[in-house]
Design a protein around this motif. Sequence first.
Motif, short mmCIF file in Angstrom:
data_model
loop_
_atom_site.label_atom_id
_atom_site.label_comp_id
_atom_site.label_asym_id
_atom_site.label_seq_id
_atom_site.Cartn_x
_atom_site.Cartn_y
_atom_site.Cartn_z
N HIS A 1 4.40 -3.37 -2.92
CA HIS A 1 2.98 -3.11 -3.17
C HIS A 1 2.35 -4.31 -3.87
CE1 HIS A 1 3.21 -2.11 -7.56
NE2 HIS A 1 4.38 -1.58 -7.28
N ASP B 1 6.00 -5.91 -11.74
CA ASP B 1 5.65 -4.70 -10.97
C ASP B 1 4.51 -4.98 -10.03
OD1 ASP B 1 5.41 -2.13 -10.08
OD2 ASP B 1 4.64 -1.30 -11.94
N MET B 2 4.80 -5.37 -8.76
CA MET B 2 6.09 -5.82 -8.30
C MET B 2 5.96 -7.08 -7.48
SD MET B 2 7.06 -3.26 -5.08
CE MET B 2 8.16 -4.45 -4.31
N GLU C 1 0.12 1.82 -4.48
CA GLU C 1 1.39 2.40 -4.93
C GLU C 1 1.22 3.05 -6.29
OE1 GLU C 1 5.16 2.76 -7.08
OE2 GLU C 1 3.46 1.48 -7.61
N GLU C 2 0.31 2.50 -7.09
CA GLU C 2 0.14 2.94 -8.47
C GLU C 2 -0.74 4.17 -8.63
OE1 GLU C 2 1.90 1.77 -10.76
OE2 GLU C 2 2.38 -0.33 -10.36
N GLU D 1 11.40 -2.92 -6.25
CA GLU D 1 10.67 -2.50 -7.46
C GLU D 1 11.51 -2.88 -8.68
OE1 GLU D 1 7.80 -1.21 -8.24
OE2 GLU D 1 7.07 0.16 -6.69
ZN LIG Z 1 5.71 -0.82 -8.78
#
Ligand SMILES: [Zn+2]
Length: 429
Positions: free
Chosen positions: A106, A139-140, A173-174, A197
């Motif tokens: 991501h 991240d990431m 993704e978050e 990740e």
């Molecule tokens: Zn992540």
Amino acid sequence: MSALDPGVKRAILEAAKALEAESIAALERLVRCPSTLGNEASALDEMARNYEALGLAAQRIPTVPEKLQSVPGFSPPLMSYEGRDNVAAIHTPREAKGRSLVLQGHVDVVPEGAADLWITPPYEPSIRDGRMYGRGSADMKAGDISNVMAFRALQLAGLQPAAQVQFHSVIEEECSGNGALACMMALPKCDAVIIPEPGPNYDAIYTVEVGVVWAWVTVTGRPVHVRDMHAGINSIDAAYRISNLFREYEAEMNRAENIHPAFFGENHPVNVNFGTVEGGEWNSSVPTRTRIGMRVGVMLGRTAQQVKADIEALVERARQDETFRGAQIKLEFQGFMADPCVFDQQAPIVQAVRRNFSETAGHDLRDYKASGLTDGRFFQLYQGTPVACFGPDSDSIHGIDESVGLESFHSITRTIALTMAEWCGVEKA
Ligand SMILES: [Zn+2]
């Protein structure tokens, strides 16, 4: 699985070594993109350029809620997806002999928080004591670059995978995972997925992860002048009391009998977080409206839908409670509606990753039972594709002065390169 020819292995490792400075420069470029929610464009463009540099055509994959809403794993959107298309690229071998692979990552990052608390500005990467600091470094974005540089290492060794390799760079993704879901649905199913990740503060592989539900509670009270305070209903007070109901729920969910055996030994794996609050108008007016945004963890063995029902019941309890004196309480679900997930540790891709990491790093990947989540669940739960979710040592992700260990970053790149060569087989580039 055919073991990698020792000469091929040596050539790939030497190539990866030669690419370390280039890898760091590529990571710096990506960290400079302030890719918070809605602002992902620069990072997506940067990943498209990285794919083009590998000789692959970058394609845009839109996230279309109308097409995805009946697909398992879809989360209610937070905002429009226009101008935020995911980026993918596909390597096609001359002759497909091996197993296909997805290299996923991501590009979105969480907000930097108070930028003034950072030692160096969050989007100006800084290297100190073998670590790169910057929002998203761990991240990431390190993982995103490892995916690219692993492929580049094969090329520098005069090779390319002898099977289809898909690259996915996704948004959200978050907060929802809908970008990952859109790419998974748009492209052919592969034989395995790698998602680099970050681990916690050590290199790690995810064995299990919780689910997450995002909920928004809006309390509308009755505004009056503070001199008549008792005639009003204070929405901030009411919201605070509702938050206490969620704290009681959280304590209940973390009681030993409610914890799945896969999480035994983990301290407090089901977390409720009040992440945002907005409300009130004036220090001398009883506040009319207050909205809290929260994130509620889902223990393995339960589903996001069950936790959604728990949240609805809690809010209904507050609505029926006379001591709230008729405050109106609205509940909405936007963002994560994510189920928990177990990553099959017997899967050949996981075993290959563990073995290659141990050989190239000189120590083992440690198991990580995550009380947060990744995009891995989509492939594992809804597509039946094994996922190796593992990554570099990180510090302060989602916090101040986030950083990634650079030696660990390089180990992850080497691991992906060797695993891809072994999994897909190789042919002359
Ligand atoms: Zn992540």
